[in-house]
Design a protein around this motif. Structure first.
Motif, short mmCIF file in Angstrom:
data_model
loop_
_atom_site.label_atom_id
_atom_site.label_comp_id
_atom_site.label_asym_id
_atom_site.label_seq_id
_atom_site.Cartn_x
_atom_site.Cartn_y
_atom_site.Cartn_z
N GLY A 98 0.87 -1.25 0.09
CA GLY A 98 -0.04 0.08 -0.07
C GLY A 98 0.75 1.18 -0.23
N PRO A 99 0.36 2.23 0.77
CA PRO A 99 0.92 3.55 0.79
C PRO A 99 2.33 3.52 1.29
CG PRO A 99 -0.51 3.37 2.70
CD PRO A 99 -0.48 2.12 1.84
N ALA A 100 3.36 4.60 0.92
CA ALA A 100 4.64 4.87 1.07
C ALA A 100 5.02 4.54 2.47
CB ALA A 100 5.28 5.99 0.35
N ASP A 101 4.34 5.09 3.21
CA ASP A 101 4.44 4.91 4.81
C ASP A 101 4.19 3.49 5.42
OD1 ASP A 101 1.78 5.09 4.86
OD2 ASP A 101 1.56 6.32 6.31
N HIS A 102 3.87 2.49 4.56
CA HIS A 102 3.43 1.24 5.08
C HIS A 102 5.08 0.57 5.30
CE1 HIS A 102 2.86 -3.35 5.17
NE2 HIS A 102 1.52 -2.94 5.46
N PRO A 103 5.04 -0.10 6.31
CA PRO A 103 6.61 -0.70 6.60
C PRO A 103 7.19 -1.53 5.58
CG PRO A 103 5.14 -1.04 8.56
CD PRO A 103 4.26 -0.52 7.60
N ALA A 104 6.33 -2.34 4.75
CA ALA A 104 6.69 -3.26 3.87
C ALA A 104 7.22 -2.25 2.50
CB ALA A 104 5.88 -4.25 3.32
N ALA A 105 6.68 -1.04 2.50
CA ALA A 105 7.04 -0.10 1.15
C ALA A 105 8.40 -0.26 0.67
CB ALA A 105 6.63 1.15 1.69
N SER A 106 9.07 -0.26 1.81
CA SER A 106 10.69 -0.36 1.35
C SER A 106 11.41 -1.65 1.05
CB SER A 106 11.62 0.51 2.29
OG SER A 106 11.58 0.03 3.64
N HIS A 107 10.54 -2.80 1.15
CA HIS A 107 11.11 -4.41 0.85
C HIS A 107 11.83 -4.34 -0.59
CE1 HIS A 107 8.48 -6.47 3.86
NE2 HIS A 107 9.30 -5.40 4.39
N LYS A 108 12.92 -4.71 -0.76
CA LYS A 108 13.51 -4.77 -1.96
C LYS A 108 13.71 -6.37 -2.52
CE LYS A 108 16.12 -0.58 -1.23
NZ LYS A 108 17.62 -0.01 -0.94
N ILE A 109 13.41 -7.34 -1.26
CA ILE A 109 13.53 -8.60 -1.64
C ILE A 109 12.71 -9.55 -0.86
CG2 ILE A 109 15.69 -8.90 -0.28
CD1 ILE A 109 16.77 -10.88 -2.50
N VAL A 110 12.28 -10.61 -1.30
CA VAL A 110 11.66 -11.75 -0.45
C VAL A 110 12.32 -12.71 -0.57
CG1 VAL A 110 9.56 -12.89 0.31
CG2 VAL A 110 9.44 -10.48 -0.74
#
Length: 190
Positions: A98-110
């Protein structure tokens, strides 16, 4: 000396809690401000490495290795690519749900377990898998002592897990710096 990397609101007795602005995993200068090389007994990082690229993850692991004492370790947890749960996968996806302030917004890899282990092995660690899902989505668990670093998003400690089913898992590893660093011996016949 024990330290939590990217602690957020997490704090444990006997552990130094650090935030990204205090300890940037990718900056050797940042490490040098807080620690001496070979001085740290243990590091703990819960859901931090997915905010780095694969290559950055290796750099961060190498920095951890440099500052851990021989025999020291990092307990590290990340979201699991092989956990078969649609809601979970949407929550942990690259770029977040979701939005840029969601903790996962900066995930770069799973990560899957194999790839996550490779990151730490590339830095010289001996790695033990504590919790993970295999390629078929089956969950594997090896008992680990919470006194060595508690992971909240784990089989034992996440309230979304119960006897009826698993609702939240992580890949959890212990990566240990060997007591004796193996040297490369020039194998020449003289």
């Amino acid at each position: 000396m024990k330290a939590i990397i990217g602690a957020g609101r997490t704090s444990y007795d006997g552990w130094l809690s650090t935030q990204e602005d205090e300890l940037n995993l990718l900056s050797i200068e940042s490490w040098n401000k807080l620690f001496e090389p070979d001085s740290v007994d243990a590091l703990l990082a819960e859901h931090v490495w997915e905010h780095l690229t694969y290559e950055e993850g290796i750099i961060a692991a190498k920095h951890c290795y440099a500052f851990l004492k021989p025999g020291g370790y990092i307990r590290c947890a990340v979201p699991d690519q092989n956990f078969r749960n649609e809601w979970y996968q949407q929550m942990v996806q690259v770029g977040g749900p979701g939005p840029a302030d969601h903790p996962a917004a900066s995930h770069k890899i799973v990560y899957d377990a194999k790839t996550f282990v490779q990151v730490f092995e590339a830095a010289g660690f001996e790695v033990s898998l504590l919790e993970y899902c295999d390629e078929q989505g089956d969950f594997h668990y090896t008992y680990w002592n919470e006194a060595d670093g508690r992971i909240g998003r784990s089989f034992r400690f996440d309230t979304r897990n119960s006897t009826e089913g698993v609702g939240m898992v992580s890949i959890i590893i212990d990566a240990k710096k060997p007591l004796i660093i193996k040297s490369k011996i020039d194998d020449r016949n003289d």
